[in-house]
Design a protein around this motif. Structure first.
Motif: not given
Length: 144
Positions: A74-79
């Motif tokens: 997920x983008x949030x996990x990447x961030x």
């Protein structure tokens, strides 16, 4: 922090030893066998030499610049993963705290998978002049 703590060296050493276990405790116990009055500074140096990171500021910075969103991530996990890398780069003085927001946003634009529509919806590319803070960015991503 131990250097600034206003207690005797023996108390600092006791607190340090109580906080250790396993191989780290073994290193300090060996030092104490050789010199029962070993200083806290010597203990910390021994721990650093034994377990310290060999990663320098350039390595930390390169890791953050080369991070990519992984397939299925997920983008949030990447961030969040990128934030840990950036914090390490700041601690090693590869990036200033003032540069974090801009560096983070630029890497998110580079490292996020192209088919991800969140970049388009949040218009992250257009916001590079005035990048959002980490907390604002992660809030917007999770809301999207």
């Amino acid at each position: 922090m131990l250097q600034e703590w206003a207690v005797p060296d023996a108390e600092k050493r006791r607190c340090l030893i109580e906080s250790l276990s396993g191989p780290a405790l073994d290193v300090i116990c060996t030092l104490k066998l050789i010199d029962p009055g070993v200083s806290v500074k010597d203990c910390l140096e021994a721990l650093h030499h034994t377990f310290g990171s060999v990663e320098d500021s350039k390595d930390s910075y390169c890791k953050s610049l080369n991070s990519q969103q992984q397939r299925g991530e997920k983008v949030s996990a990447y961030i969040q993963r990128l934030e840990r890398l950036l914090q390490r780069a700041v601690m090693r003085r590869a990036v200033t705290a003032e540069q974090m927001d801009q560096t983070r946003l630029a890497q998110i634009v580079r490292g996020t998978q192209y088919q991800n529509l969140i970049l388009l919806h949040l218009r992250l590319r257009e916001r590079q002049e005035h990048p959002p803070s980490y907390s604002q960015l992660i809030k917007e991503v999770r809301e999207e």
